[in-house]
Write an enzyme that holds these catalytic residues in place. Structure first.
Site, PDB file in Angstrom:
ATOM      1  N   LEU C 239       0.811  -1.229   0.000  1.00 29.43           N
ATOM      2  CA  LEU C 239       0.000   0.000   0.000  1.00 29.43           C
ATOM      3  C   LEU C 239       0.846   1.283   0.000  1.00 29.43           C
ATOM      4  O   LEU C 239       1.689   1.469   0.873  1.00 29.43           O
ATOM      5  CB  LEU C 239      -0.936   0.003   1.221  1.00 29.43           C
ATOM      6  CG  LEU C 239      -1.906   1.185   1.308  1.00 29.43           C
ATOM      7  CD1 LEU C 239      -2.929   1.128   0.194  1.00 29.43           C
ATOM      8  CD2 LEU C 239      -2.595   1.218   2.662  1.00 29.43           C
ATOM      9  N   ASP C 240       0.571   2.173  -0.951  1.00 38.51           N
ATOM     10  CA  ASP C 240       1.222   3.487  -1.052  1.00 38.51           C
ATOM     11  C   ASP C 240       2.737   3.379  -1.222  1.00 38.51           C
ATOM     12  O   ASP C 240       3.468   4.323  -0.904  1.00 38.51           O
ATOM     13  CB  ASP C 240       0.908   4.356   0.186  1.00 38.51           C
ATOM     14  CG  ASP C 240      -0.569   4.670   0.286  1.00 38.51           C
ATOM     15  OD1 ASP C 240      -1.244   4.646  -0.756  1.00 38.51           O
ATOM     16  OD2 ASP C 240      -1.058   4.919   1.396  1.00 38.51           O
ATOM     17  N   ALA C 241       3.203   2.233  -1.694  1.00 35.61           N
ATOM     18  CA  ALA C 241       4.652   2.050  -1.841  1.00 35.61           C
ATOM     19  C   ALA C 241       5.053   1.743  -3.273  1.00 35.61           C
ATOM     20  O   ALA C 241       6.206   1.408  -3.535  1.00 35.61           O
ATOM     21  CB  ALA C 241       5.125   0.938  -0.907  1.00 35.61           C
TER      22      ALA C 241
END
Lengths: 295, 295, 295, 295
Positions: C239-241
């Protein structure tokens, strides 16, 4: 801070309620105070009121000690119902600001500050520069400023503690308005953080809270970010987590290596630090918890 | 401007002297006014003082007409020795702001404003959209807003004058707080500039005063600039020379053609216009001569 | 991407060595290819070479399938000594880009993209909009685009899985060049991340890696940062990476509340997403590991 | 330009046609050249092609004179049908760049450049500093650089002409790669502009073409702009109208006086000049007419 007419800078904070502005401004008007700058803010989360007022010293009927005594009476009216006390200070721009810098090998922040002093735009008294390496001695001394080489040996905690003790003495001797870690690269021990609380400024070479700790440009390169930043903050015992005074960023691209980022980042570091230092010395920064109000 | 508690917004300007802040804040304190925002500025060149104060309507002991009457007495004390009169206004956020937009074919500013209204961040009443072309009718009407197609024939001064007359009627019917030239591409005649003085906002697609007049992106491309900009300003009879409310820029490079600049510039135009419009409607913009104070 | 002459866009990556540029450019020259854009980059850390070349379709002596076949022979020469294979693609701008958008309640990114399509600056085919709420249906349909309301019930994992299954069908039916999470507010399950790998773009409302996860503006406000940001990245299971395509920031101050940050942040979100989407659709983004090259 | 492996930097421009990239890259491949940077651009208005290629010196089978001779044959193939000749140069990074600076009283650009040299990020040989005032002598000499005080008397054209003659001698003695007017405050006579064409860089303290000529910050303050800028450009006989290399801006507000603008502007001036100088010395700037390509 070019030389200019003498002014009193009043900063004040208290629990918000009606009548604070009226009380302060009436007090100043009665004292003949010619207000040249005034700013207000209320933080809705904590319901705390902040103001900064600048008056011409020659317009006020009190001398400074008397002004402080008289203002204390006004301030005392604004304690909170829970007993929380107003926080206030009256600074005198007639007193030249004293600054001590701590540096390592990287010259860009030191050059930048010395250049601003030379240009007359930062009218401060740089009392001393402390370096944990000797490289920046000559440029410091070329400006007639004492340079103290205080090595911080990596392997020996005891020698490091002695070095911080020496640093403390060298700084405290000048009772400076600001202790500036201008890319100093040493982590202050908690007792020095506490001792210089509210006066020690650091420049961290990342856009905090991204990339705390060591080698932030390497971290930034690995993550593939498109902007890098710098953060000027007050030093606290919690590393890179103190109240933020100023931040800025610069664009990088896929062609930028870590050394390119280091180079580009310097331009942001020196300017962010210079802005933060100026605001601090002009008493524009009011700290409340871990946040700052910049007037 | 999301819906929120009702507030009075007081804007005030007068020749600078001591005691103005005290007089206004004491007046507000006596009226029970809970100040939620306050800002001050003195222009050293003209020695003119400016303030904007926001108070909760429910905290004030007067109703609005009575507040205005009472405040007029305070204001009257601050005429200048040369007879110059204070300029002031008390706006009521309980009264929803009315806006009329004028557009041409370019949709980006219209979409942007409609999107902000849809998001609830710009709580205004877009009463009408006037287009000198018909293209933007459908998107306007999809939002339930009347669209008026008023062609401005290029060759006929008389037909153009009639079109402006029609525009004037369509606008004035709503007595709007703002007339927004959202890439309207027609130069308002001097009498309309005068008629809507202080209410007509334009977005110019350059960083004024660079590239005034027609085809600014072409001019910018020819000159080889490295940044292009946009300017939101009040409309005056002097083309592109009215008081500037907001400006911003975006970077361009040698690879950017004029159409690339047009495209990139739109992102700046729409955001600069939106900021300027918001500040105008929140009574944050005080005009003095050809300059603005933005509180 | 305004309509223009048809072009072939060649993107190519392989282990770096001498002669790659010569081989590709000689191949193109022999095929009569008129190069209108060319960019090169070598990543010193991974020693990987990247190029993007744009040629006029009408200048090339091959048709597209023959060009791909012929180019495959050139590419095959540049496998690494360790057997690592070149990665390449030839895109045809004559084929209009297909896009599917996923939204929630926040309209700003949707309005922005629709406005760009209306302005002709983003010449794409928005095939469908999927909303986990119904609010953005009318504006979508006013543009003649099908809107699918697919609720994602918070409490029921099974119902959520079915909703993602439905979403997958609705997207895959169009085989889009881009699946855009335009403030969709739902976390894609790992199998959908894998399924749309390299095609799913997200806009996160913070300057990553700061403030990952939920409520980034609240996190930013608590930390007292002086700039807020937005990040367009490829969606991955982490997530969000995912690989970052574009980022930008906007200044905030002590007076900005969380709702103010939300409002100001929208202007950055929509523009960062639009830039990232444009670059992705123009095949300007080459992903290598977790980093991107933007040509 | 930190010290690094030796490289040849080829810059080349000619009328656009097919096969240029192939010819150059095949030539380099045949010579064994390992390309570490390559950039291309075609200007659609003038149909002029530009490239910059950087190869490792140790990879090339020719020595530098032989490389130049061999490349001249390649270049000769790309004359235009109208007889227009290719413009090209091969620079050797093994030859340290020589720079002469001209200053007045303002120290910020000088400090900035000296700081970059001290930090090792600008690996150049500052051969001399020429000052029309004496103030910046000591800081120059503290760096071991000769300082020449050459007064330019305001009232006497003849004395001024002599001073420029003296300046010319002092500069030409070093045959510098760059003559940098680092806030020099004197207008070069046309013959010196011609003599140092393509090597003399100026920093102008406005966002050109706004506010050409004297006292740009005063002009900016009068106009009430919301951003101020700086421009680095090549010096030509047409004052402040030479090809622009770099520009940047910084935000100002109604509270900023002219001295505030001067102070804030310095931070932009020094950084814009440093960027322009670096790009110039790295042969990244290709001038064509009055515009620049920055690779």
């Amino acid at each position: 801070m070019p030389s200019q007419e003498r002014r009193y800078v009043i900063t004040f904070g208290c629990p918000d309620r009606t009548g604070i502005v009226a009380a302060i401004s009436s007090f100043l008007a009665d004292a003949g105070g010619w207000i040249v700058e005034a700013a207000y803010h209320t933080d809705p989360d904590t319901n705390w009121f902040f103001t900064r007022q600048v008056v011409r010293a020659d317009s006020v009927s009190y001398d400074l000690p008397a002004l402080r005594t008289a203002f204390a009476d006004v301030a005392a009216r604004f304690a909170g119902p829970d007993g929380s006390q107003p926080a206030w200070r009256i600074a005198d721009t007639g007193q030249r600001r004293r600054v001590v810098l701590a540096v390592s090998k990287e010259p860009h922040c030191l050059y930048d500050i010395l250049g601003r002093v030379a240009a007359g735009e930062l009218d401060v008294d740089v009392r001393a520069v402390i370096g944990n390496h000797a490289e920046l001695g000559p440029i410091t001394e070329a400006h007639g400023i004492p340079f103290h080489h205080v090595p911080f040996p990596a392997g020996s905690p005891q020698a490091k503690a002695s070095a911080f003790e020496r640093m403390r003495e060298l700084v405290d001797e000048h009772d400076p308005h600001a202790v500036v870690l201008a890319r100093f690269m040493q982590v202050l021990p908690p007792e020095l953080c506490a001792h210089w609380a509210g006066r020690a400024l650091n420049i961290h070479h990342s856009f905090l809270p991204s990339f705390m700790g060591a080698r932030p440009y390497h971290q930034a390169h690995l993550r593939g970010v498109k902007l890098i930043g710098a953060t000027c903050h007050y030093v606290t015992a919690d590393l890179d987590a103190g109240p933020i005074v100023e931040q800025d960023v610069i664009r990088v691209a896929h062609g930028d290596t870590v050394p390119d980022m280091v180079r580009k980042g310097r331009d942001i570091e020196k300017i962010v630090l210079a802005r933060g230092l100026r605001w601090h010395l002009e008493n524009r920064v009011l700290v409340h918890g871990n946040r700052t109000v910049i007037f």
